[in-house]
Structures are given as C-alpha cells and as structure tokens.
Write a protein that holds these residues in place. Structure first.
Motif, PDB file in Angstrom:
ATOM      1  N   GLY A 116      13.514   0.737 -11.628  1.00  0.00           N
ATOM      2  CA  GLY A 116      12.413   1.407 -12.310  1.00  0.00           C
ATOM      3  C   GLY A 116      11.601   2.295 -11.378  1.00  0.00           C
ATOM      4  O   GLY A 116      10.420   2.532 -11.606  1.00  0.00           O
ATOM      5  N   PHE A 117      12.248   2.817 -10.326  1.00  0.00           N
ATOM      6  CA  PHE A 117      11.560   3.635  -9.326  1.00  0.00           C
ATOM      7  C   PHE A 117      12.075   5.068  -9.402  1.00  0.00           C
ATOM      8  O   PHE A 117      13.258   5.329  -9.176  1.00  0.00           O
ATOM      9  N   ALA A 118      11.186   5.992  -9.735  1.00  0.00           N
ATOM     10  CA  ALA A 118      11.564   7.390  -9.921  1.00  0.00           C
ATOM     11  C   ALA A 118      11.629   8.175  -8.620  1.00  0.00           C
ATOM     12  O   ALA A 118      12.081   9.316  -8.610  1.00  0.00           O
ATOM     13  N   GLY A 119      11.201   7.580  -7.529  1.00  0.00           N
ATOM     14  CA  GLY A 119      11.136   8.293  -6.258  1.00  0.00           C
ATOM     15  C   GLY A 119       9.808   9.024  -6.138  1.00  0.00           C
ATOM     16  O   GLY A 119       9.203   9.395  -7.144  1.00  0.00           O
ATOM     17  N   LEU A 120       9.363   9.220  -4.914  1.00  0.00           N
ATOM     18  CA  LEU A 120       8.080   9.865  -4.675  1.00  0.00           C
ATOM     19  C   LEU A 120       8.282  11.301  -4.216  1.00  0.00           C
ATOM     20  O   LEU A 120       9.291  11.631  -3.591  1.00  0.00           O
ATOM     21  N   SER A 121       7.286  12.120  -4.514  1.00  0.00           N
ATOM     22  CA  SER A 121       7.285  13.528  -4.128  1.00  0.00           C
ATOM     23  C   SER A 121       5.993  13.832  -3.376  1.00  0.00           C
ATOM     24  O   SER A 121       4.998  13.109  -3.532  1.00  0.00           O
ATOM     25  N   PRO A 122       5.985  14.893  -2.581  1.00  0.00           N
ATOM     26  CA  PRO A 122       4.737  15.287  -1.928  1.00  0.00           C
ATOM     27  C   PRO A 122       3.616  15.428  -2.961  1.00  0.00           C
ATOM     28  O   PRO A 122       3.829  15.958  -4.057  1.00  0.00           O
ATOM     29  N   GLY A 123       2.457  14.899  -2.616  1.00  0.00           N
ATOM     30  CA  GLY A 123       1.309  14.917  -3.517  1.00  0.00           C
ATOM     31  C   GLY A 123       1.116  13.622  -4.278  1.00  0.00           C
ATOM     32  O   GLY A 123       0.004  13.334  -4.728  1.00  0.00           O
ATOM     33  N   ASP A 124       2.186  12.824  -4.449  1.00  0.00           N
ATOM     34  CA  ASP A 124       2.044  11.532  -5.118  1.00  0.00           C
ATOM     35  C   ASP A 124       1.202  10.604  -4.257  1.00  0.00           C
ATOM     36  O   ASP A 124       1.279  10.638  -3.032  1.00  0.00           O
ATOM     37  N   GLN A 125       0.409   9.776  -4.908  1.00  0.00           N
ATOM     38  CA  GLN A 125      -0.350   8.747  -4.200  1.00  0.00           C
ATOM     39  C   GLN A 125       0.382   7.422  -4.371  1.00  0.00           C
ATOM     40  O   GLN A 125       0.878   7.109  -5.457  1.00  0.00           O
ATOM     41  N   TRP A 126       0.428   6.631  -3.286  1.00  0.00           N
ATOM     42  CA  TRP A 126       1.230   5.416  -3.268  1.00  0.00           C
ATOM     43  C   TRP A 126       0.587   4.398  -2.350  1.00  0.00           C
ATOM     44  O   TRP A 126       0.066   4.747  -1.291  1.00  0.00           O
TER      45      TRP A 126
END
Length: 121
Positions: free
Chosen positions: A66-76
């Motif tokens: 259920g993990f879409a992957g992170l992109s620049p700008g995403d907060q985590w």
C-alpha cells in the motif's frame, strides 16, 4: 498530547501521503517504533537518492504494501537516526518543526533541525 521539538502541540505531518508509524498523519512514536519515525521531513530528490543508496528506497512504489512511493515535496515521518545520518552526509531534507516529535532531540540537535526547517521560528 504529544509535543513537538519546539515544546508545542505536535502538528500533523501529512495525510497525503498518509504517514507516521501509526499511519495517523502524525510523527507520533511508541515502544514498538524501533526506527523512531519522528522527523517530519520534506522529501527532496537529493535525499531520496541518498536514502536509496544506503538501502532504504522511499521513491519506488510498493503496491503490495500500500505504498505509492515518495516524490520531492512529499512530507514523511522519517526515522530520526536516518535524518541525522543524512545530515552528516550532506543530504538532510528540510523539516517541519511543528510536526517533528520532541523525542527526535535524543538523536538530532535542535540547532541542526532549525537550520533545515521550513517553519523556523
């Protein structure tokens, strides 16, 4: 209520993508959180490449989890030890102090976090 590194109430980090050890949008922590997912980090291409290079690929989607992957700008909610490691390697992402759990200070210095803050006081 949990506190942030500034001593105030812990703010949400992200609900899109949904983050946090408890997947509640906050960088809350507890006894089961051995990774200490307490730093609300703003992803950058540089940090994502660094993280992948040390064995934690956060950019590649893993739909089976259920993990879409992170992109620049995403907060985590990032592990505090990983943020410190990235800092020492010159690849630390920006942070949201209001959403970074106070227990982060056991791993990272407030001055370093503030120097990388998008919401510096």
């Amino acid at each position: 209520m949990a506190k942030n590194v500034l001593g105030g109430e812990l703010a949400d980090c992200s609900r899109d993508p949904m983050t946090g050890y408890y997947r509640d949008g906050c960088c809350n922590t507890g006894t089961g959180d051995t990774g200490v997912h307490t730093v609300c980090a703003v992803m950058t291409a540089e940090f994502l490449a660094y993280s992948a290079s040390v064995g934690n690929d956060l950019a590649t989607p893993m739909p089976e989890f259920g993990f879409a992957g992170l992109s620049p700008g995403d907060q985590w909610c990032l592990c505090a030890p990983r943020w410190q490691e990235a800092l020492e390697a010159g690849a630390a992402p920006k942070v949201v102090l209001a959403a970074t759990h106070i227990l982060t200070l056991e791993w990272c210095g407030l001055a370093d976090l503030t120097a990388h803050a998008v919401d510096a006081p």
